[in-house]
Design an enzyme around this catalytic site. Structure first.
Site, PDB file in Angstrom:
ATOM      1  N   GLU A  72      62.472  45.169  16.861  1.00 18.95           N
ATOM      2  CA  GLU A  72      62.905  44.499  15.635  1.00 18.95           C
ATOM      3  C   GLU A  72      62.235  45.104  14.391  1.00 18.95           C
ATOM      4  OE1 GLU A  72      63.020  40.339  16.684  1.00 18.95           O
ATOM      5  OE2 GLU A  72      62.680  39.834  14.591  1.00 18.95           O
TER       6      GLU A  72
ATOM      7  N   HIS B 210      67.251  37.080  13.750  1.00 18.18           N
ATOM      8  CA  HIS B 210      66.064  36.236  13.927  1.00 18.18           C
ATOM      9  C   HIS B 210      66.130  34.983  13.037  1.00 18.18           C
ATOM     10  CE1 HIS B 210      61.650  36.535  15.391  1.00 18.18           C
ATOM     11  NE2 HIS B 210      61.972  35.273  15.212  1.00 18.18           N
TER      12      HIS B 210
ATOM     13  N   ARG C   7      61.107  36.291  22.196  1.00 14.22           N
ATOM     14  CA  ARG C   7      60.675  37.524  21.546  1.00 14.22           C
ATOM     15  C   ARG C   7      61.444  38.659  22.183  1.00 14.22           C
ATOM     16  NH1 ARG C   7      59.290  35.050  17.869  1.00 14.22           N
ATOM     17  NH2 ARG C   7      57.233  34.803  16.931  1.00 14.22           N
TER      18      ARG C   7
END
Ligand code: NAP
Length: 316
Positions: free
Chosen positions: A265, A283, A236
């Site tokens: 993000e 991602h 993450r």
């Protein structure tokens, strides 16, 4: 009949697999907005949320006694859900472990190779039309085979990465993890994250996100890395202190980085985008069709169990 909300469109074979309930599939691909989050808890019996759907303590506080009794998360990472607040509100949470493991490990290998062998930079060179041909000292990168890899978070994905590194690339594996692991390949556990960072050629981050791991990779850990070493993050974004990483990359303090996830993000700082020594992926960890179907079918299994009053297979 139970009312179920899918917070994103999914492959058809997934939504079709869920039977005996009233299904709403939200058409938008962006995360649920503030009102949508609250309406999801208020108006549905179960919801399939995913990355970016912030079911925070504030959202639960705004919907006392929610109709929703299950958040069947699409994805193994659920740091966007306050699980304690959910539990207090009587809402169970499930996730999709296992289905994502190999695909995410594959993306880690992609990033390791791309960063070590300067593949992004090379591709940009060819596309620019400025490539003048092969020569012996052109774009020299880091040879990966036989090097040392450090895995931060030796869970399902961490182990799948380590296996690929050991069996595929003859790499020496070390790791930093909360608990010791009984592993099917040689790997040394290192007690200090900075010590691990200092001894490896590639440091790969594979811990879950959340308050415990936020900024685990900070300026101090980056300073411990060798000048040629690469950092890869498939976990993450906020596990890595992005500002410190930008400083380290700009100063050439580390050799490079490969990122699949970002602290804020989908915003990726201009400073990162301007750097040649970082590989930036949007991602892509689980973004293979078969994998997304498998993840969806795991969500459906949890929803179906909930509808039929059976134990939830993947409760967190
Ligand atoms: P997992 O099996 O639960 O593994 C997580 C590992 O991290 C465990 O071994 C755990 O230790 C360790 N860990 C947790 N907190 C730690 C801490 N504070 N210090 C040291 N080690 C710690 O999870 P997984 O299935 O491998 O997934 C890992 C994460 O990858 C997910 O949570 C998700 O956020 C991310 N992910 C990203 C993508 C992508 O698209 N890029 C795709 C899938 C998953 P213990 O063994 O002691 O519990």
């Amino acid at each position: 009949m139970k009312k179920i909300l899918f917070a994103r469109p999914l492959p058809q074979e997934v939504t079709r697999a869920l039977v005996g309930c009233d299904v709403t599939v939200r058409a938008e691909t962006a995360p649920l907005g503030a009102d949508e989050l609250r309406a999801a808890l208020r108006d549905y019996d179960a919801v399939m949320p995913t990355l970016g759907d912030g079911f925070t303590a504030e959202v639960f506080a705004d919907v006392p006694e929610p109709r929703c009794k299950l958040l069947a998360n699409f994805g193994v990472g659920y740091n966007h859900i306050d699980v304690e607040a959910a539990r207090a509100a009587g809402v169970a949470v499930t996730n999709t472990p296992g289905a994502v493991t190999d695909a995410t490990a594959d993306i880690a290998m992609t990033l390791m190779l791309m960063s070590a062998r300067r593949a992004g930079e090379g591709e940009r060179l060819v596309r620019s039309g400025a490539w003048e041909g092969w020569h012996p000292t052109q774009m020299l990168g880091l040879h990966l085979t036989g090097k040392k890899v450090g895995i931060v978070g030796m869970g399902r994905i961490g182990q799948a990465i380590a296996q690929r590194c050991h069996f595929g690339f003859g790499m020496e594996v070390s790791y930093f993890n909360r608990s010791a692991k009984d592993l099917a390949f040689p790997a040394a556990r290192v007690e200090s994250l900075a010590a691990l960072a200092g001894k490896v050629d590639v440091l790969v981050v594979a811990v879950p996100g959340g308050s415990e791991t936020r900024h685990m990779i900070d300026a101090q850990v980056l300073a411990a890395m060798q000048p040629h070493a690469r950092l890869v993050n498939i976990a993450r974004g906020d596990v890595v202190q992005e500002a410190a990483l930008i400083d380290a990359l700009q100063a050439g303090q580390i050799g490079g980085a490969g990122l699949d996830v970002y602290e804020f993000e989908p915003q990726v700082p201009q400073a990162l985008r301007d750097l040649e020594n970082v590989v930036l992926l949007p991602h892509l960890g689980t973004s293979a069709r078969e994998v997304r179907v498998d993840m969806g079918l795991m969500v459906v299994a949890n929803l179906q169990a909930f509808i039929e009053g059976k134990p939830l297979p993947n409760k967190v």
